[in-house]
Design a protein around this motif. Structure first.
Motif, PDB file in Angstrom:
ATOM      1  N   SER A  80       0.845  -1.196   0.000  1.00  0.00           N
ATOM      2  CA  SER A  80       0.000   0.000   0.000  1.00  0.00           C
ATOM      3  C   SER A  80       0.881   1.247   0.000  1.00  0.00           C
ATOM      4  O   SER A  80       2.053   1.200   0.370  1.00  0.00           O
ATOM      5  CB  SER A  80      -0.911  -0.003   1.227  1.00  0.00           C
ATOM      6  OG  SER A  80      -1.841  -1.060   1.166  1.00  0.00           O
ATOM      7  N   GLY A  81       0.273   2.371  -0.382  1.00  0.00           N
ATOM      8  CA  GLY A  81       1.003   3.636  -0.356  1.00  0.00           C
ATOM      9  C   GLY A  81       1.241   4.239  -1.716  1.00  0.00           C
ATOM     10  O   GLY A  81       1.664   5.391  -1.825  1.00  0.00           O
ATOM     11  N   VAL A 330       1.434   3.131   6.234  1.00  0.00           N
ATOM     12  CA  VAL A 330       2.663   2.649   5.595  1.00  0.00           C
ATOM     13  C   VAL A 330       3.847   3.536   5.989  1.00  0.00           C
ATOM     14  O   VAL A 330       4.950   3.042   6.251  1.00  0.00           O
ATOM     15  CB  VAL A 330       2.496   2.605   4.057  1.00  0.00           C
ATOM     16  CG1 VAL A 330       3.789   2.179   3.387  1.00  0.00           C
ATOM     17  CG2 VAL A 330       1.380   1.655   3.671  1.00  0.00           C
ATOM     18  N   ALA A 331       3.628   4.862   6.051  1.00  0.00           N
ATOM     19  CA  ALA A 331       4.704   5.774   6.459  1.00  0.00           C
ATOM     20  C   ALA A 331       5.131   5.502   7.895  1.00  0.00           C
ATOM     21  O   ALA A 331       6.319   5.599   8.230  1.00  0.00           O
ATOM     22  CB  ALA A 331       4.239   7.226   6.308  1.00  0.00           C
ATOM     23  N   GLY A 332       4.186   5.118   8.753  1.00  0.00           N
ATOM     24  CA  GLY A 332       4.533   4.749  10.126  1.00  0.00           C
ATOM     25  C   GLY A 332       5.362   3.481  10.166  1.00  0.00           C
ATOM     26  O   GLY A 332       6.306   3.358  10.953  1.00  0.00           O
ATOM     27  N   ARG A 333       5.047   2.545   9.291  1.00  0.00           N
ATOM     28  CA  ARG A 333       5.800   1.296   9.216  1.00  0.00           C
ATOM     29  C   ARG A 333       7.240   1.538   8.784  1.00  0.00           C
ATOM     30  O   ARG A 333       8.151   0.841   9.208  1.00  0.00           O
ATOM     31  CB  ARG A 333       5.099   0.359   8.228  1.00  0.00           C
ATOM     32  CG  ARG A 333       5.446  -1.103   8.352  1.00  0.00           C
ATOM     33  CD  ARG A 333       4.440  -1.959   7.606  1.00  0.00           C
ATOM     34  NE  ARG A 333       4.327  -1.607   6.199  1.00  0.00           N
ATOM     35  CZ  ARG A 333       3.382  -2.096   5.392  1.00  0.00           C
ATOM     36  NH1 ARG A 333       2.472  -2.914   5.855  1.00  0.00           N
ATOM     37  NH2 ARG A 333       3.346  -1.744   4.117  1.00  0.00           N
ATOM     38  N   GLU A 334       7.437   2.575   7.942  1.00  0.00           N
ATOM     39  CA  GLU A 334       8.784   2.906   7.467  1.00  0.00           C
ATOM     40  C   GLU A 334       9.517   3.845   8.427  1.00  0.00           C
ATOM     41  O   GLU A 334      10.683   4.148   8.214  1.00  0.00           O
ATOM     42  CB  GLU A 334       8.698   3.576   6.085  1.00  0.00           C
ATOM     43  CG  GLU A 334       8.163   2.689   4.986  1.00  0.00           C
ATOM     44  CD  GLU A 334       9.098   1.549   4.628  1.00  0.00           C
ATOM     45  OE1 GLU A 334      10.321   1.699   4.838  1.00  0.00           O
ATOM     46  OE2 GLU A 334       8.615   0.513   4.130  1.00  0.00           O
ATOM     47  N   GLY A 335       8.807   4.347   9.467  1.00  0.00           N
ATOM     48  CA  GLY A 335       9.431   5.270  10.406  1.00  0.00           C
ATOM     49  C   GLY A 335       9.438   6.710   9.945  1.00  0.00           C
ATOM     50  O   GLY A 335      10.114   7.563  10.536  1.00  0.00           O
ATOM     51  N   HIS A 336       8.668   7.047   8.901  1.00  0.00           N
ATOM     52  CA  HIS A 336       8.620   8.423   8.404  1.00  0.00           C
ATOM     53  C   HIS A 336       7.604   9.279   9.147  1.00  0.00           C
ATOM     54  O   HIS A 336       7.612  10.497   9.025  1.00  0.00           O
ATOM     55  CB  HIS A 336       8.325   8.426   6.900  1.00  0.00           C
ATOM     56  CG  HIS A 336       9.507   8.011   6.077  1.00  0.00           C
ATOM     57  ND1 HIS A 336       9.419   7.702   4.736  1.00  0.00           N
ATOM     58  CD2 HIS A 336      10.819   7.838   6.413  1.00  0.00           C
ATOM     59  CE1 HIS A 336      10.627   7.364   4.284  1.00  0.00           C
ATOM     60  NE2 HIS A 336      11.478   7.447   5.285  1.00  0.00           N
ATOM     61  N   VAL A 337       6.685   8.645   9.846  1.00  0.00           N
ATOM     62  CA  VAL A 337       5.844   9.311  10.848  1.00  0.00           C
ATOM     63  C   VAL A 337       5.955   8.428  12.092  1.00  0.00           C
ATOM     64  O   VAL A 337       6.481   7.315  12.012  1.00  0.00           O
ATOM     65  CB  VAL A 337       4.366   9.448  10.380  1.00  0.00           C
ATOM     66  CG1 VAL A 337       4.258  10.288   9.131  1.00  0.00           C
ATOM     67  CG2 VAL A 337       3.713   8.088  10.181  1.00  0.00           C
ATOM     68  N   PHE A 341       1.412   5.066  14.303  1.00  0.00           N
ATOM     69  CA  PHE A 341       0.411   5.165  13.251  1.00  0.00           C
ATOM     70  C   PHE A 341       0.389   3.934  12.348  1.00  0.00           C
ATOM     71  O   PHE A 341      -0.489   3.809  11.493  1.00  0.00           O
ATOM     72  CB  PHE A 341       0.617   6.442  12.428  1.00  0.00           C
ATOM     73  CG  PHE A 341       0.400   7.695  13.223  1.00  0.00           C
ATOM     74  CD1 PHE A 341      -0.774   7.894  13.926  1.00  0.00           C
ATOM     75  CD2 PHE A 341       1.387   8.670  13.308  1.00  0.00           C
ATOM     76  CE1 PHE A 341      -0.975   9.045  14.681  1.00  0.00           C
ATOM     77  CE2 PHE A 341       1.196   9.816  14.054  1.00  0.00           C
ATOM     78  CZ  PHE A 341       0.015  10.007  14.747  1.00  0.00           C
ATOM     79  N   SER A 342       1.353   3.031  12.531  1.00  0.00           N
ATOM     80  CA  SER A 342       1.322   1.758  11.790  1.00  0.00           C
ATOM     81  C   SER A 342       0.691   0.644  12.623  1.00  0.00           C
ATOM     82  O   SER A 342       0.649  -0.505  12.188  1.00  0.00           O
ATOM     83  CB  SER A 342       2.742   1.346  11.388  1.00  0.00           C
ATOM     84  OG  SER A 342       3.498   0.972  12.525  1.00  0.00           O
ATOM     85  N   TYR A 343       0.194   0.979  13.818  1.00  0.00           N
ATOM     86  CA  TYR A 343      -0.422  -0.025  14.678  1.00  0.00           C
ATOM     87  C   TYR A 343      -1.866  -0.268  14.247  1.00  0.00           C
ATOM     88  O   TYR A 343      -2.516   0.608  13.684  1.00  0.00           O
ATOM     89  CB  TYR A 343      -0.374   0.416  16.145  1.00  0.00           C
ATOM     90  CG  TYR A 343       1.012   0.346  16.782  1.00  0.00           C
ATOM     91  CD1 TYR A 343       2.157   0.221  16.013  1.00  0.00           C
ATOM     92  CD2 TYR A 343       1.159   0.421  18.159  1.00  0.00           C
ATOM     93  CE1 TYR A 343       3.411   0.169  16.597  1.00  0.00           C
ATOM     94  CE2 TYR A 343       2.412   0.369  18.762  1.00  0.00           C
ATOM     95  CZ  TYR A 343       3.535   0.241  17.958  1.00  0.00           C
ATOM     96  OH  TYR A 343       4.778   0.190  18.536  1.00  0.00           O
TER      97      TYR A 343
END
Length: 485
Positions: A80-81, A330-337, A341-343
């Motif tokens: 996604s993203g 997806v950005a939370g999963r990558e650490g960009h936010v 927020f990826s939970y």
């Protein structure tokens, strides 16, 4: 016991979107209020009925080409993203620092500003048209009270779409499918009414269809800019790749169904508008479809257009928030936010923290005031991101030659979309230079500072830990793949 384990399952986003729902989400985002309220700009810039229709058809074809390129990208990078995920895959390995900046900037613009502001504008339009059928009862209200009423309706609607996206993907799918069918029916009302109008011999405005066609390259460019802006939203299925069943097949199929359908609807509706209204009438109308309905439809059908706009805007806002919350996830999963927020909600399997965050940002935009200016100073960047996505496709043809590709687009297509995206990114700056582009640059530079401090340098603070704890307690969320004890 085995049945119980299967019921609990993994905590992750589920593939709840079938082909119809994938088509629905594209239709929902592409058909907003614009085709009902203000489809005038392309007509004004093109100068004639015939050339205006050519512009709308051409924009539909160009949008389809871009969407087909994204469909290939979604098979090479099955996450996604959309363009955000493609930037990470294409540019990330090139240089650890600079390679991450395109993806971070994409998430920074979309998640923090552009999409929340869009949701706020769409919801305000919903409020405007939801009260219109009751205007006879509300005409004695002072203007300040009317504005307050509309804002309250907008806040309630925003709360409702946030609740739907928070509670269940299945609920979102059901609501969205219903609203999409309703908005397509509203479009068909315009087309059907127009066919009746033409059938009764009212064809004077269509005589000599190319009279007045512009010869100005600037006006031609701006006509295409207006048309392509109206078609925006063709990336919607790629943004939610991880929740689509058989994405390697259904993203392509949904694109091939949705974008041509939109093209037929848009071209037909514009023809019907131009058959009944002059250019000056369309320019002066607060809502073109409402003025058209007053002239063409029987009086007892007058409510259908405001109702159609209300349904269309609510469904559009619902899907825009659904999509951007997945980008935030997806950005939370990558650490960009912040990673919280990826939970995912332990029971609902929705990215609850991302949905709540987007609801709060949209509420802030709604209360802020001049939201249109927020969108204008950032929206031209969308075409920068589309262009970078085409570069990503070209790069990954070389760097990932063995990646599974159920189908590939001819290489000329990404090059063509890249050239168009450069043109559309530069065009507004050249023809309408404004300080808002400096604000956009300043916002990007602020984002790069945030990236350097919190992402690259990984500077941690107690606020991040407290935010994670607070959001976990508030939203009942855990990191994906963790199971409930």
């Amino acid at each position: 016991m085995a049945h119980e384990e299967q019921t609990v399952g993994k905590v992750e986003l589920k593939r709840e979107l079938g082909l119809f729902s994938a088509v629905s989400i594209i239709l929902a985002v592409m058909i907003g209020s614009g085709i009902f309220v203000s489809p005038t700009s392309a007509f004004e810039r093109s100068g004639s009925v015939g050339f205006c229709l050519i512009v709308w058809i051409s924009c539909g074809v160009l949008s389809l080409l871009g969407a087909l390129a994204f469909a290939e990208l979604s098979t090479v990078v099955p996450r996604s993203g959309a363009e955000y995920a493609y930037f990470i895959e294409a540019f990330g390995p090139l240089h650890h620092y600079a390679g991450q900046i395109p993806a971070f900037t994409c998430s920074w613009i979309y998640v923090m500003l552009l999409r929340p502001a869009e949701v706020a504008v769409i919801i305000l339009t919903f409020a405007e048209y939801s009260v219109q059928p009751f205007s006879g009862y509300l005409c004695n209200l002072p203007s300040d009270s009317m504005m307050t009423l509309k804002k309250l309706i907008a806040i309630v609607a925003l709360g409702l779409i946030t609740y739907i996206n928070l509670v269940s993907v299945k609920l979102y799918v059901k609501v969205q499918n219903v609203f999409t069918v309703c908005k397509v029916v509203a479009c068909m009302v315009v087309i059907g009414g127009g066919i009746w109008w033409l059938g009764s011999g009212q064809v004077e405005l269509l005589n000599n269809p190319f009279r007045g066609t512009t010869t100005s390259a600037g006006n031609i460019a701006l006509a295409f800019y207006s048309g392509l802006w109206a078609y925006d939203g063709w990336t919607s299925a790629a943004i939610v790749t991880e929740e689509i069943q058989k994405p390697e097949v259904n993203i392509l199929r949904s694109t091939l169904i949705a974008v041509p359908t939109i093209t037929v609807l848009y071209v037909s509706m514009n023809l019907m508008y131009m058959a009944a209204l002059t250019m000056s009438e369309m320019k002066s109308a607060p809502a073109v479809a409402v003025l058209w309905a007053d002239r063409v439809l029987p009086s007892w059908m007058g409510f259908t257009i405001p109702l159609g706009v209300a349904l269309s805007t609510f469904g559009c806002a619902l899907s825009v928030q659904f999509s951007v919350s997945r980008l935030c996830f997806v950005a939370g999963r990558e650490g960009h936010v912040p990673r919280v927020f990826s939970y995912v909600h332990m029971e609902k399997m929705t990215p609850a923290a991302a949905v709540v965050f987007q609801g709060i940002l949209s509420l802030a935009c709604l209360l802020l005031g001049d939201i249109i200016a927020l969108i204008e100073f950032a929206s031209f960047l969308m075409w920068v991101f589309y262009g970078l996505a085409m570069i990503s496709l070209i790069i990954m043809r070389r760097t990932k030659p063995d990646a599974p590709r159920p189908y590939t687009v001819p290489i000329v297509i990404p090059w063509m979309v890249l050239i168009i995206s450069i043109f559309l990114s530069v065009l507004p700056i050249v023809y309408e230079p404004s300080l808002k582009y400096l604000f956009a640059l300043a916002f990007i530079l602020c984002g790069i500072v945030v990236y350097h401090v919190f992402v690259y340098k990984k500077i941690r603070n107690t606020l991040s830990a407290k935010l994670t704890y607070f959001m976990q307690a508030l939203c009942l969320i855990v990191a994906p793949d963790e199971k409930e004890d």
